[in-house]
Design a protein around this motif. Structure first.
Motif, PDB file in Angstrom:
ATOM      1  N   PHE A   1       0.840  -1.197   0.000  1.00  0.00           N
ATOM      2  CA  PHE A   1       0.000   0.000   0.000  1.00  0.00           C
ATOM      3  C   PHE A   1       0.875   1.246   0.000  1.00  0.00           C
ATOM      4  CE2 PHE A   1       0.555  -0.350   4.591  1.00  0.00           C
ATOM      5  CZ  PHE A   1       0.639   0.962   4.993  1.00  0.00           C
TER       6      PHE A   1
ATOM      7  N   PRO B   1      -3.471   6.471   3.663  1.00  0.00           N
ATOM      8  CA  PRO B   1      -2.973   5.192   3.148  1.00  0.00           C
ATOM      9  C   PRO B   1      -4.015   4.472   2.282  1.00  0.00           C
ATOM     10  CG  PRO B   1      -3.638   4.964   5.452  1.00  0.00           C
ATOM     11  CD  PRO B   1      -3.947   6.371   5.053  1.00  0.00           C
TER      12      PRO B   1
ATOM     13  N   SER C   1      -4.363   0.873  -0.419  1.00  0.00           N
ATOM     14  CA  SER C   1      -3.741  -0.295  -1.041  1.00  0.00           C
ATOM     15  C   SER C   1      -3.607  -0.062  -2.529  1.00  0.00           C
ATOM     16  CB  SER C   1      -4.609  -1.529  -0.822  1.00  0.00           C
ATOM     17  OG  SER C   1      -4.609  -1.851   0.525  1.00  0.00           O
TER      18      SER C   1
ATOM     19  N   VAL D   1      -8.366   1.758  -5.378  1.00  0.00           N
ATOM     20  CA  VAL D   1      -9.825   1.673  -5.243  1.00  0.00           C
ATOM     21  C   VAL D   1     -10.164   2.374  -3.936  1.00  0.00           C
ATOM     22  CG1 VAL D   1     -11.773   0.118  -4.956  1.00  0.00           C
ATOM     23  CG2 VAL D   1      -9.901  -0.513  -6.485  1.00  0.00           C
TER      24      VAL D   1
ATOM     25  N   LEU E   1     -15.468   7.998   2.680  1.00  0.00           N
ATOM     26  CA  LEU E   1     -15.635   7.733   4.112  1.00  0.00           C
ATOM     27  C   LEU E   1     -15.619   9.006   4.945  1.00  0.00           C
ATOM     28  CD1 LEU E   1     -15.805   5.121   5.885  1.00  0.00           C
ATOM     29  CD2 LEU E   1     -13.403   5.500   6.405  1.00  0.00           C
ATOM     30  N   GLY E   2     -14.683   9.922   4.604  1.00  0.00           N
ATOM     31  CA  GLY E   2     -14.548  11.125   5.435  1.00  0.00           C
ATOM     32  C   GLY E   2     -14.138  12.322   4.606  1.00  0.00           C
ATOM     33  N   ASP E   3     -13.489  13.300   5.237  1.00  0.00           N
ATOM     34  CA  ASP E   3     -13.269  14.579   4.549  1.00  0.00           C
ATOM     35  C   ASP E   3     -12.399  14.462   3.295  1.00  0.00           C
ATOM     36  OD1 ASP E   3     -11.141  13.976   6.168  1.00  0.00           O
ATOM     37  OD2 ASP E   3     -10.924  15.971   7.022  1.00  0.00           O
ATOM     38  N   PHE E   4     -11.420  13.591   3.266  1.00  0.00           N
ATOM     39  CA  PHE E   4     -10.589  13.444   2.063  1.00  0.00           C
ATOM     40  C   PHE E   4     -11.285  12.560   1.023  1.00  0.00           C
ATOM     41  CE2 PHE E   4      -7.423  10.770  -0.180  1.00  0.00           C
ATOM     42  CZ  PHE E   4      -6.899  11.747  -0.989  1.00  0.00           C
ATOM     43  N   THR E   5     -11.702  11.384   1.428  1.00  0.00           N
ATOM     44  CA  THR E   5     -12.243  10.424   0.451  1.00  0.00           C
ATOM     45  C   THR E   5     -13.591  10.890  -0.125  1.00  0.00           C
ATOM     46  OG1 THR E   5     -13.037   9.184   2.356  1.00  0.00           O
ATOM     47  CG2 THR E   5     -11.045   8.381   1.305  1.00  0.00           C
TER      48      THR E   5
ATOM     49  N   GLN F   1      -5.764  -4.862   8.068  1.00  0.00           N
ATOM     50  CA  GLN F   1      -7.014  -4.125   8.233  1.00  0.00           C
ATOM     51  C   GLN F   1      -6.788  -2.665   7.884  1.00  0.00           C
ATOM     52  OE1 GLN F   1      -7.890  -5.196  12.320  1.00  0.00           O
ATOM     53  NE2 GLN F   1      -7.453  -3.119  12.945  1.00  0.00           N
TER      54      GLN F   1
ATOM     55  N   TYR G   1      -6.421   1.440  12.229  1.00  0.00           N
ATOM     56  CA  TYR G   1      -5.462   1.116  13.280  1.00  0.00           C
ATOM     57  C   TYR G   1      -6.130   1.059  14.644  1.00  0.00           C
ATOM     58  CZ  TYR G   1      -2.247   2.544   9.619  1.00  0.00           C
ATOM     59  OH  TYR G   1      -1.576   2.669   8.450  1.00  0.00           O
TER      60      TYR G   1
END
Ligand SMILES: Cc1cc2nc3c(=O)[nH]c(=O)nc-3n(C[C@H](O)[C@H](O)[C@H](O)COP(=O)(O)OP(=O)(O)OC[C@H]3O[C@@H](n4cnc5c(N)ncnc54)[C@H](O)[C@@H]3O)c2cc1C
Length: 440
Positions: free
Chosen positions: A239, A255, A257, A272, A276-280, A436, A439
């Protein structure tokens, strides 16, 4: 370096202050005082080594896995916090001597202000760093937390070492004093490596976004091409930390993969990414041509340490499909004849990423594809529910349990359940690789 050797090296380093204190220090005092000092010495050593366990050293995370490295970092930090928080309260006995006047073997401690204030500051900072780390998702943006975590940890390490050198009875021995200075220097160099050396390297090796395309419900493919350099040497399962449209020195790195395969995609990197949050959540707005930086390769989900595996079982939950795509693309491009089965768990069909590509592999006989939906649509004839022991046994040949390698990636509860199921089925733990995406 094998993981076992790394663990031994770790133990040697964190036990070294105690060993040097016994070998070169003054005679021992009462049990409580020795216990208090021992906790302080070991706790400080653990804190100083934490900088190296920050996850950005391939020699460590490449052997143990980034998630294991980070969990070790968290667990050891908690152990060190307990030791150091207890350290001042366990001392017993008279404290009337000044530093430098301590008679050998006495119960004396230096309670002079010059030795005490750095210790008090380090003690308070440690409590603050720990509370902030435990609350990091609730209170701050990840990058803000990361900045303060690094700065405050460095300050507490510095004050801790100063306290040991000024007030420590055993640290008067030059051997131990030099060990503290050496460990602190390693801590500073570790931070300089991550926040200075790596950004400078990235600056000289930029990447460009070549495409952002939707793959499934709130799941995107991001493509990057090297800009004026040869690209990255990586293996399927690795990753990367990536930042998009920011400075090479920015702390805004996330991070992901690598989903591409060197044999199939050349120098281009594919990811891929799930919103989910502010960046993605903003990934779909990234335009081709955007400058990107990549810090890679990391992770231990690669197959290179299992060359004799006779088959490969891949178990992916949701966006955990990313490293599996990399493996499958590489195996196909290499013409690898080994049988492989992909268990791909999702809630519903809309979440399946790269469905047509996986179907094509299955139709070409390159893959046994098992979709598992927890919320299947009406008329669904595939597997429903979760990846369980019974489901695995239905699709795997008996020899897979002892002769195949199993690669797992997905949400923590799924990984835990599948790993337990595999162990109960007799799969040796050395044949199970897992990573996973969190963390916590
Ligand atoms: C080794 C690894 C591989 C991953 N691979 C993929 C992948 O292929 N595809 C994918 O969609 N997701 C992957 N993730 C998860 C991805 O990194 C997070 O979803 C993403 O960083 C969330 O960022 P955000 O700002 O959108 O969300 P936020 O709301 O800021 O964070 C959501 C969660 O992600 C964690 N997170 C946020 N930023 C970081 C960061 N810089 N470093 C570590 N954790 C962070 C937060 O602690 C929080 O738990 C992977 C994670 C790890 C650790």
């Amino acid at each position: 370096m094998p993981a076992s050797l790394l663990s031994i090296l770790y133990l040697v380093v964190v036990c070294a202050p105690m060993a040097l204190a016994v070998l070169f220090g003054p005679p021992a005092r009462s049990l409580w005082n020795e216990l208090a000092t021992g906790l302080g010495l070991t706790g400080l050593a653990i804190i100083l080594v934490e900088f190296v366990l920050s996850g950005r050293f391939r020699v460590i995370s490449g052997r143990m896995g980034m998630d294991v490295t980070m969990r070790m970092h968290q667990l050891l930090a908690r152990a060190a916090t307990v030791m150091i928080l207890l350290h001042p309260f366990l001392y017993r006995g008279p404290h009337r001597y000044r530093h430098g006047q301590t008679p050998p073997g006495s119960e004396a401690l230096d309670f002079g202000f010059a030795g005490l204030w750095p210790g008090i500051l380090a003690w308070l900072l440690l409590g603050a760093v720990m509370v902030m780390a435990l609350q990091r998702d609730a209170l701050y943006r990840h990058e803000i937390w990361r900045f303060f975590h690094g700065v405050m940890a460095l300050a507490l390490a510095g004050f801790g070492v100063l306290h040991a050198l000024r007030a420590g009875r055993y640290s008067e021995a030059p051997q131990l004093a030099w060990l503290w200075i050496g460990l602190f220097a390693i801590a500073v160099l570790s931070l300089a490596w991550v926040y200075l050396a790596k950004p400078l390297y990235k600056l000289a090796h930029p990447w460009t976004v070549t495409g952002v395309t939707p793959l499934a419900d709130r799941i995107w493919e991001l493509r990057l091409a090297p800009n004026g350099h040869k690209g990255l040497r990586y293996k399927p399962g690795h990753f990367a930390w990536i930042s998009l449209g920011r400075s090479a020195f920015s702390l805004n790195e996330n991070p992901f993969s690598i989903a591409s395969a060197p044999a199939a995609d050349g120098t281009e990197l594919r990811f891929v990414i799930k919103e989910l949050g502010d960046f993605t959540n903003r990934i779909g707005q990234i335009t081709p041509g955007t400058r990107a930086y990549v810090d890679a390769p990391f992770g231990a989900l690669t197959l290179d340490r299992h060359p004799s595996a006779e088959g490969i079982a891949l178990v992916a939950g949701g966006v955990g499909i990313a490293p599996m795509l990399s493996h499958l693309r590489q195996l196909k491009a290499d013409g690898d004849p080994r049988p492989r089965t992909l268990f791909y768990g999702n809630r519903e069909t809309a979440q399946i990423a790269c469905g047509p590509e996986l179907d094509a592999m299955a139709q070409a006989g390159d893959l046994d594809l098992v979709h598992v939906l927890s919320d299947p649509p009406k008329g669904w004839t595939g597997e429903a529910g979760f990846v369980t022991q019974a489901l695995l046994l239905r699709h795997l040949p008996p020899e897979a349990l002892t002769r195949w390698v199993f690669v797992l990636c997905g949400p923590p509860p799924m990984l835990e359940a599948v790993e337990t199921a595999l162990m109960e089925m007799g799969v040796p733990s050395r044949n199970i690789l897992l990573e996973q995406f969190s963390y916590d």
